[in-house]
Design a protein around this motif. Structure first.
Motif, PDB file in Angstrom:
ATOM      1  N   PHE A 127      -3.632   7.218   2.850  1.00  0.00           N
ATOM      2  CA  PHE A 127      -3.736   6.114   1.900  1.00  0.00           C
ATOM      3  C   PHE A 127      -5.105   6.161   1.234  1.00  0.00           C
ATOM      4  CE2 PHE A 127      -0.699   4.876   5.088  1.00  0.00           C
ATOM      5  CZ  PHE A 127       0.306   4.231   4.380  1.00  0.00           C
TER       6      PHE A 127
ATOM      7  N   SER B 199      -6.898   0.362   0.708  1.00  0.00           N
ATOM      8  CA  SER B 199      -6.352   0.318   2.061  1.00  0.00           C
ATOM      9  C   SER B 199      -6.708  -0.959   2.811  1.00  0.00           C
ATOM     10  CB  SER B 199      -6.851   1.531   2.855  1.00  0.00           C
ATOM     11  OG  SER B 199      -8.265   1.515   2.939  1.00  0.00           O
TER      12      SER B 199
ATOM     13  N   ARG C 155       0.861  -1.174   0.000  1.00  0.00           N
ATOM     14  CA  ARG C 155       0.000   0.000   0.000  1.00  0.00           C
ATOM     15  C   ARG C 155       0.901   1.229   0.000  1.00  0.00           C
ATOM     16  NH1 ARG C 155      -2.684  -3.536  -1.182  1.00  0.00           N
ATOM     17  NH2 ARG C 155      -4.531  -4.427  -0.162  1.00  0.00           N
TER      18      ARG C 155
END
Length: 384
Positions: free
Chosen positions: A229, A234, A53
């Motif tokens: 994010f 996420s 991520r």
């Protein structure tokens, strides 16, 4: 019948036509519209994916100690500059005491005088006790009257009351003196931690309000990244995961960290999830607050399954798929993709099996009627 005479010019022209036709066919089949399209291919691998991520954030401090006066006054001196290292208990500056030192001196004198008065009261009390015992002895011998003895009892009572009043006065003066001394100590601007000066918000001579910050101090160990994010990607982000941090001022030198906390409230406007990234080891020298940082969070590995390069995925009719080679011809195969990693490898949840041959790159767009020519396998990262 007599055979027609041989015509060399016509034969030469026919031969030339045949050569040109052959060249045309050769060019058409090699580089023209009938030519095979060169492609690079890859075999579907059976491997695990380490999903990642990506987020971007800024360097922040968990705690900022804002040091300032507790009372309104004028800044007398300040011996701290931005970036200076400080120790816990170090005096950074001082407020103007005005008449506070004189008030402390006067209070000390008053306390000394009260102690003398208390001592005199104690002496008078002791003397009154001695006299009362002597007069009570004389009263038993009928040498004096009861009235005279009663006067001595009254004198002792007055002496005791005076001593009690003097003692209470000493206690009051002590408390007032302690308050003045505490107030005097509070005029010193003291660092509560080991750290460095972040800002200097006032200069000597400035009149400050109570609680107004003069300097701000932070500890290097309290720095972390306030990262954002994309909410859509996420999933799996949780506390404790390893993070690779690239600070804007450090170029490509990564710093290791961990997800310290995932915020329970997301940003509904930017559609981002907020997280705090802590450094495993505080960078030296410490980065500036507000500096941009790129964060890469590596999630736990997925179970082994089919994986392909991301470049092999195409969209047709809004669905992802790949060109799979069957019997030397391309066939578009819809797929369902999963996680991806930093190597550009993508997990295939449905639509392919390990060992299938897929097209990664092609010189021109493919169709089911395209004739292809494999030029070699596409380069891939090592299998996880």
């Amino acid at each position: 019948m007599k055979a027609p005479p041989f015509d060399g010019k016509r034969a030469l022209l026919a031969a030339l036509v045949l050569v040109l036709l052959g060249l045309f066919l050769y060019v058409a089949l090699r580089s023209g519209p009938l030519a095979r399209i060169p492609v690079t291919t890859a075999r579907v691998q059976e491997a695990s994916i380490h999903p990642v991520r990506f987020g971007i954030g800024t360097v922040e401090a968990r705690q900022i100690h804002r040091i300032g006066p507790t009372l309104t006054g004028r800044l007398l001196q300040l011996d701290a500059e931005v970036g200076d290292s400080v120790r816990a208990g170090q005096v950074l500056g001082e407020m103007d005491p005005v008449d506070l030192d004189d008030r402390i001196q006067a209070q000390e004198a008053a306390l000394s005088r009260a102690r003398v008065l208390a001592q005199e009261s104690r002496i008078r009390q002791d003397r009154a006790e001695v006299q009362l015992r002597r007069y009570e002895t004389l009263l038993k011998a009928s040498a004096i009257s009861e009235e005279t003895t009663s006067d001595k009892r009254h004198e002792l009572k007055l002496a005791r009351s005076a001593l009690q009043a003097a003692t209470r006065d000493i206690e009051r003066l002590r408390a007032e003196l302690a308050a003045l001394r505490a107030q005097r100590r509070n005029l010193a601007l003291v660092s509560p931690i080991d750290g460095f000066v972040l800002t200097r918000d006032a200069d000597p001579g400035t009149t400050l309000m109570a609680g107004q910050a003069v300097v701000q101090v932070i500890a290097p160990g309290t720095l972390w990244i306030d990262a954002r994010f994309d909410q859509a990607g996420s999933a799996g982000l949780s506390e404790g995961l390893a993070v690779r941090i690239v600070l804007r001022s450090r170029g490509l030198e990564p710093v290791e960290g961990r997800v310290a906390r995932v915020e329970p409230v997301a940003d509904a406007i930017t559609e981002e999830l907020l997280a705090k990234i802590a450094f495993d080891t505080p960078p030296a020298p410490p980065p500036a607050l507000g500096e941009l940082a790129e964060t890469t969070v590596e999630l736990p590995a997925t179970p082994p399954g089919p994986v392909i390069p991301n470049a092999a995925i195409h969209q047709q009719d809004g669905r992802p798929g790949v060109w799979r080679i069957e019997d030397g011809r391309p066939v578009f195969a819809p797929i369902r993709v999963g996680a991806a990693d930093v190597r550009g490898m993508v997990q295939v949840l449905d639509g392919l099996r390990a060992g299938d041959l897929v097209v990664v790159h092609s010189a021109s767009p493919l169709t089911v009627r395209s004739r292809i020519r494999a030029t070699g396998p596409a380069p891939q990262g090592p299998a996880a």
